[in-house]
Design a protein around this motif. Structure first.
Motif, PDB file in Angstrom:
ATOM      1  N   VAL A   1      -0.245  17.866  17.291  1.00  0.00           N
ATOM      2  CA  VAL A   1      -0.433  16.428  17.058  1.00  0.00           C
ATOM      3  C   VAL A   1      -0.875  16.140  15.614  1.00  0.00           C
ATOM      4  O   VAL A   1      -0.293  15.271  14.950  1.00  0.00           O
ATOM      5  N   PRO A   2      -1.897  16.823  15.066  1.00  0.00           N
ATOM      6  CA  PRO A   2      -2.237  16.599  13.659  1.00  0.00           C
ATOM      7  C   PRO A   2      -1.073  16.880  12.702  1.00  0.00           C
ATOM      8  O   PRO A   2      -0.913  16.198  11.694  1.00  0.00           O
ATOM      9  N   ALA A   3      -0.267  17.884  13.023  1.00  0.00           N
ATOM     10  CA  ALA A   3       0.890  18.208  12.171  1.00  0.00           C
ATOM     11  C   ALA A   3       1.894  17.062  12.178  1.00  0.00           C
ATOM     12  O   ALA A   3       2.452  16.690  11.131  1.00  0.00           O
ATOM     13  N   ILE A   4       2.129  16.479  13.347  1.00  0.00           N
ATOM     14  CA  ILE A   4       3.052  15.341  13.449  1.00  0.00           C
ATOM     15  C   ILE A   4       2.493  14.141  12.691  1.00  0.00           C
ATOM     16  O   ILE A   4       3.215  13.441  11.976  1.00  0.00           O
ATOM     17  N   VAL A   5       1.195  13.912  12.831  1.00  0.00           N
ATOM     18  CA  VAL A   5       0.541  12.804  12.128  1.00  0.00           C
ATOM     19  C   VAL A   5       0.680  12.974  10.617  1.00  0.00           C
ATOM     20  O   VAL A   5       1.002  12.035   9.895  1.00  0.00           O
ATOM     21  N   PHE A   6       0.454  14.187  10.134  1.00  0.00           N
ATOM     22  CA  PHE A   6       0.607  14.464   8.701  1.00  0.00           C
ATOM     23  C   PHE A   6       2.045  14.205   8.258  1.00  0.00           C
ATOM     24  O   PHE A   6       2.296  13.575   7.215  1.00  0.00           O
ATOM     25  N   LEU A   7       3.001  14.697   9.020  1.00  0.00           N
ATOM     26  CA  LEU A   7       4.410  14.543   8.656  1.00  0.00           C
ATOM     27  C   LEU A   7       4.811  13.073   8.560  1.00  0.00           C
ATOM     28  O   LEU A   7       5.489  12.656   7.615  1.00  0.00           O
ATOM     29  N   LEU A   8       4.369  12.277   9.542  1.00  0.00           N
ATOM     30  CA  LEU A   8       4.698  10.850   9.526  1.00  0.00           C
ATOM     31  C   LEU A   8       4.065  10.158   8.313  1.00  0.00           C
ATOM     32  O   LEU A   8       4.699   9.318   7.669  1.00  0.00           O
ATOM     33  N   GLY A   9       2.823  10.525   8.006  1.00  0.00           N
ATOM     34  CA  GLY A   9       2.153   9.917   6.861  1.00  0.00           C
ATOM     35  C   GLY A   9       2.820  10.283   5.549  1.00  0.00           C
ATOM     36  O   GLY A   9       3.038   9.426   4.687  1.00  0.00           O
ATOM     37  N   LEU A  10       3.156  11.562   5.385  1.00  0.00           N
ATOM     38  CA  LEU A  10       3.801  12.020   4.159  1.00  0.00           C
ATOM     39  C   LEU A  10       5.178  11.373   3.992  1.00  0.00           C
ATOM     40  O   LEU A  10       5.535  10.911   2.903  1.00  0.00           O
ATOM     41  N   THR A  11       5.941  11.338   5.068  1.00  0.00           N
ATOM     42  CA  THR A  11       7.274  10.729   5.017  1.00  0.00           C
ATOM     43  C   THR A  11       7.174   9.253   4.669  1.00  0.00           C
ATOM     44  O   THR A  11       7.913   8.733   3.822  1.00  0.00           O
ATOM     45  N   ALA A  12       6.235   8.565   5.318  1.00  0.00           N
ATOM     46  CA  ALA A  12       6.065   7.128   5.063  1.00  0.00           C
ATOM     47  C   ALA A  12       5.659   6.867   3.626  1.00  0.00           C
ATOM     48  O   ALA A  12       6.197   5.978   2.960  1.00  0.00           O
ATOM     49  N   ALA A  13       4.692   7.645   3.129  1.00  0.00           N
ATOM     50  CA  ALA A  13       4.204   7.436   1.758  1.00  0.00           C
ATOM     51  C   ALA A  13       5.323   7.629   0.747  1.00  0.00           C
ATOM     52  O   ALA A  13       5.454   6.867  -0.217  1.00  0.00           O
ATOM     53  N   THR A  14       6.155   8.635   0.973  1.00  0.00           N
ATOM     54  CA  THR A  14       7.201   8.955   0.011  1.00  0.00           C
ATOM     55  C   THR A  14       8.331   7.946   0.028  1.00  0.00           C
ATOM     56  O   THR A  14       8.738   7.410  -1.005  1.00  0.00           O
ATOM     57  N   PHE A  15       8.838   7.655   1.212  1.00  0.00           N
ATOM     58  CA  PHE A  15      10.038   6.839   1.283  1.00  0.00           C
ATOM     59  C   PHE A  15       9.735   5.350   1.124  1.00  0.00           C
ATOM     60  O   PHE A  15      10.610   4.585   0.722  1.00  0.00           O
ATOM     61  N   ALA A  16       8.496   4.935   1.384  1.00  0.00           N
ATOM     62  CA  ALA A  16       8.120   3.552   1.089  1.00  0.00           C
ATOM     63  C   ALA A  16       8.143   3.304  -0.410  1.00  0.00           C
ATOM     64  O   ALA A  16       8.428   2.200  -0.875  1.00  0.00           O
ATOM     65  N   THR A  17       7.831   4.335  -1.194  1.00  0.00           N
ATOM     66  CA  THR A  17       7.872   4.221  -2.652  1.00  0.00           C
ATOM     67  C   THR A  17       9.294   4.273  -3.175  1.00  0.00           C
ATOM     68  O   THR A  17       9.699   3.459  -4.006  1.00  0.00           O
ATOM     69  N   THR A  18      10.072   5.222  -2.683  1.00  0.00           N
ATOM     70  CA  THR A  18      11.411   5.434  -3.225  1.00  0.00           C
ATOM     71  C   THR A  18      12.361   4.311  -2.832  1.00  0.00           C
ATOM     72  O   THR A  18      13.184   3.884  -3.654  1.00  0.00           O
TER      73      THR A  18
ATOM     74  N   ILE B   1       0.844  -1.200   0.000  1.00  0.00           N
ATOM     75  CA  ILE B   1       0.000   0.000   0.000  1.00  0.00           C
ATOM     76  C   ILE B   1       0.876   1.246   0.000  1.00  0.00           C
ATOM     77  O   ILE B   1       0.672   2.178  -0.788  1.00  0.00           O
ATOM     78  N   GLY B   2       1.875   1.266   0.866  1.00  0.00           N
ATOM     79  CA  GLY B   2       2.779   2.408   0.917  1.00  0.00           C
ATOM     80  C   GLY B   2       3.544   2.598  -0.374  1.00  0.00           C
ATOM     81  O   GLY B   2       3.756   3.723  -0.830  1.00  0.00           O
ATOM     82  N   THR B   3       3.956   1.477  -0.991  1.00  0.00           N
ATOM     83  CA  THR B   3       4.698   1.553  -2.252  1.00  0.00           C
ATOM     84  C   THR B   3       3.818   2.072  -3.382  1.00  0.00           C
ATOM     85  O   THR B   3       4.244   2.882  -4.211  1.00  0.00           O
ATOM     86  N   ALA B   4       2.577   1.612  -3.432  1.00  0.00           N
ATOM     87  CA  ALA B   4       1.681   1.956  -4.543  1.00  0.00           C
ATOM     88  C   ALA B   4       1.155   3.387  -4.431  1.00  0.00           C
ATOM     89  O   ALA B   4       0.867   4.024  -5.451  1.00  0.00           O
ATOM     90  N   LEU B   5       1.031   3.913  -3.223  1.00  0.00           N
ATOM     91  CA  LEU B   5       0.393   5.214  -3.066  1.00  0.00           C
ATOM     92  C   LEU B   5       1.368   6.375  -3.244  1.00  0.00           C
ATOM     93  O   LEU B   5       1.139   7.264  -4.053  1.00  0.00           O
ATOM     94  N   SER B   6       2.436   6.411  -2.507  1.00  0.00           N
ATOM     95  CA  SER B   6       3.465   7.452  -2.592  1.00  0.00           C
ATOM     96  C   SER B   6       2.974   8.812  -2.085  1.00  0.00           C
ATOM     97  O   SER B   6       1.786   9.029  -1.850  1.00  0.00           O
ATOM     98  N   GLY B   7       3.923   9.735  -1.975  1.00  0.00           N
ATOM     99  CA  GLY B   7       3.596  11.086  -1.526  1.00  0.00           C
ATOM    100  C   GLY B   7       2.707  11.827  -2.498  1.00  0.00           C
ATOM    101  O   GLY B   7       2.006  12.766  -2.124  1.00  0.00           O
ATOM    102  N   VAL B   8       2.721  11.418  -3.782  1.00  0.00           N
ATOM    103  CA  VAL B   8       1.845  12.048  -4.771  1.00  0.00           C
ATOM    104  C   VAL B   8       0.389  11.842  -4.391  1.00  0.00           C
ATOM    105  O   VAL B   8      -0.418  12.770  -4.396  1.00  0.00           O
ATOM    106  N   THR B   9       0.029  10.606  -4.057  1.00  0.00           N
ATOM    107  CA  THR B   9      -1.335  10.326  -3.626  1.00  0.00           C
ATOM    108  C   THR B   9      -1.647  11.089  -2.348  1.00  0.00           C
ATOM    109  O   THR B   9      -2.750  11.615  -2.184  1.00  0.00           O
ATOM    110  N   PHE B  10      -0.657  11.186  -1.479  1.00  0.00           N
ATOM    111  CA  PHE B  10      -0.887  11.763  -0.163  1.00  0.00           C
ATOM    112  C   PHE B  10      -1.242  13.244  -0.231  1.00  0.00           C
ATOM    113  O   PHE B  10      -2.115  13.707   0.504  1.00  0.00           O
ATOM    114  N   ILE B  11      -0.570  14.009  -1.117  1.00  0.00           N
ATOM    115  CA  ILE B  11      -0.861  15.451  -1.138  1.00  0.00           C
ATOM    116  C   ILE B  11      -1.415  15.957  -2.466  1.00  0.00           C
ATOM    117  O   ILE B  11      -2.175  16.923  -2.488  1.00  0.00           O
TER     118      ILE B  11
END
Length: 500
Positions: free
Chosen positions: A333-350, A51-61
């Motif tokens: 807290v929401p800012a940290i949650v967003f950051l973790l999600g964006l980082t995960a989405a991007t680096f799981a793909t790369t 899921i993380g690989t297929a979605l990426s930061g592009v999907t996230f933002i």
């Protein structure tokens, strides 16, 4: 949230990934673990991690950011439905073929079916496609990190890119796929949690409970899903469905990156369970992403927030709306949650892409899967050098994209896919459906150059040639079809009917 806080969270995040990598690869950092995870991966870990690989930061933002356009809204979900059909076809048609042939690189099929030159052509197309596509995905998120973190420390963009790629290299170069199966599972957990918690936090800010939020999104100006009105436009339903199917077949089923994970399962049964499970989760999580987009625009309207402007062009850039609200308007807290999600989405793909690029080059061009090379101790060192090489190549591509200021990243990725993955679609289609024919192998590279070139011309002049017709993701079908026709022109009768 302050830039220093964001930076500290990123450091801790990557520290955890590097610790996991060292632990996983401590006992086995050989090529078999790097390329195939010793064919011992648990299907449910692969399914969740994909899921993380297929979605990426592009999907996230980018996907939530596009929801605000009247011609887009939830149009992307039409494409997702096409993706789901494509995933099922991969599970039922392509995966059994790859397992039957016991492939490490999926392009080994082309060698056995069409010949050595065709094989090298297919592998080269993948290397080009995946490098550009992954660089574009990483570029989008590095832009966010640069704007909200590294600009505050006076660090230039190219250094931010180098740091990002260096961190990915640090936790992938030893264990490869064996490490990524574990780290991507963790990163997907962050990604999914981030989407769910983001919906909760925005709903709370808008004073909605979940049923009220659902009704508000449904009744908003952002939630139109199906577009049947004008078949000439790119958002037309059947264009999106067909585009989704064929883009998935090409970008997933004919792509070493995601298929490499599937081929790490013990057997075809587990690999298919992985794909079916992954498909269900993929559809649901994309509904969440689109809902986040609608809620973001509703939140922006209520609080008088404008779409941020690009620092170079001065034009509104919807990619930045999500991080703008998360970092500057929501609480810590929401800012940290967003950051973790964006980082995960991007680096799981790369990280997955870098591993697949290294695998393809090492297997398809250096023959590291051959028995005579398996026991060579220098092969691991060579693999490390290849991994460094692709990291640097991706760095250069990101810098080029930055200099060209290509802000429409979603469009760029699918445009690249249409032109580069189209020939792969044609090659595999010919191999699978023309059982009694083969090709004059030496002419295949010419066909794979001509087909995208003609496709580009057709797309560029489509409104003049076809009465205002606008191509969308279905352009990949045109490219694949032209490649197929070209292969027919250089085909000849096979001496024996293929078994594959």
């Amino acid at each position: 949230m302050q830039p220093l806080t964001i930076l500290l969270i990123i450091i801790i995040y990557f520290g955890i990934l590097i610790l996991i990598s060292n632990r996983v690869s401590k006992k086995d950092s050989g090529n078999d673990a790097f390329f195939k995870a010793n064919k011992n991966s648990k299907w449910y870990l692969v399914a969740f991690g994909m899921i993380g690989t297929a979605l990426s930061g592009v999907t996230f933002i980018s996907v939530p950011g596009q929801v605000g356009s009247p011609d887009i809204q939830f149009k992307y979900f039409q494409f997702i439905l096409g993706n789901a059909i494509g995933f099922i076809l991969i599970a039922k048609v392509l995966l059994p073929l790859y397992y039957r042939m016991n492939l490490t690189s999926i392009y080994g099929y082309i060698e056995q079916r069409l010949g050595h030159v065709s094989y090298k052509t297919a592998a080269t197309i993948f290397l080009i496609s995946r490098t550009i596509g992954s660089a574009a995905r990483l570029y989008l998120v590095v832009i966010v990190l640069q704007r909200y973190v590294f600009d505050a420390f006076g660090i230039p963009f190219w250094v931010t890119v180098l740091i990002s790629l260096g961190l990915i290299f640090a936790y992938t170069y030893r264990g490869g796929l064996k490490t990524i199966i574990i780290t991507d599972t963790l990163q997907t957990l962050f990604l999914v949690s981030s989407v769910i918690f983001t919906i909760y936090f925005i709903c709370s800010s808008l004073d909605y409970n979940l049923p009220e939020a659902f009704e508000a999104v449904k009744n908003s100006n952002y939630s139109k899903i199906f577009f049947f009105e004008d078949w000439l436009k790119s958002n037309y339903f059947w264009k999106q469905i067909l585009g989704g199917i064929f883009v998935t077949l090409a970008m997933v089923g004919l792509d070493q990156d995601l298929m490499q994970k599937n081929l790490s399962c013990k057997n075809i049964g587990e690999a298919q369970k992985n794909m079916f499970t992954f498909t269900g989760i993929f559809v649901i999580i994309n509904i969440f992403f689109l809902s986040v987009g609608a809620l973001l625009y509703m939140y922006a309207e209520k609080n008088g927030i404008s779409v941020p402007l690009d620092t170079v062009t001065g034009k509104p850039r919807t990619d930045l709306l999500f991080p703008e609200i998360a970092f500057n308007y929501l609480t810590l807290v929401p800012a940290i949650v967003f950051l973790l999600g964006l980082t995960a989405a991007t680096f799981a793909t790369t990280d997955s892409a870098l591993t697949a690029l290294t695998t393809s080059f090492c297997v398809d061009f250096l023959g590291m899967d051959k028995a005579e090379n398996a026991a060579n101790p220098n092969m691991v060192r060579t693999r490390h050098l290849v991994h460094i090489g692709f990291s640097l190549l991706m760095f250069l591509v990101i810098i080029v994209i930055y200099l060209l200021n290509s802000d429409a990243v979603v469009g760029l990725i699918f445009k690249v896919a249409a032109y580069t993955y189209g020939p792969l679609l044609g090659l595999y289609s010919f191999g699978l459906f023309m059982k009694t024919k083969t090709v004059n192998d030496r002419f295949v590279p010419i066909i794979c150059i001509l087909a995208p070139s003609i496709t580009f011309l057709i797309s560029s002049y489509s409104t003049e040639l076809f009465g205002n017709y606008q191509f969308a993701e279905e352009l990949i079908i045109v490219n694949g079809g032209l490649t197929f026709l070209g292969l027919l022109l250089i085909s000849k009768k096979a001496t024996t009917q293929t078994r594959f």
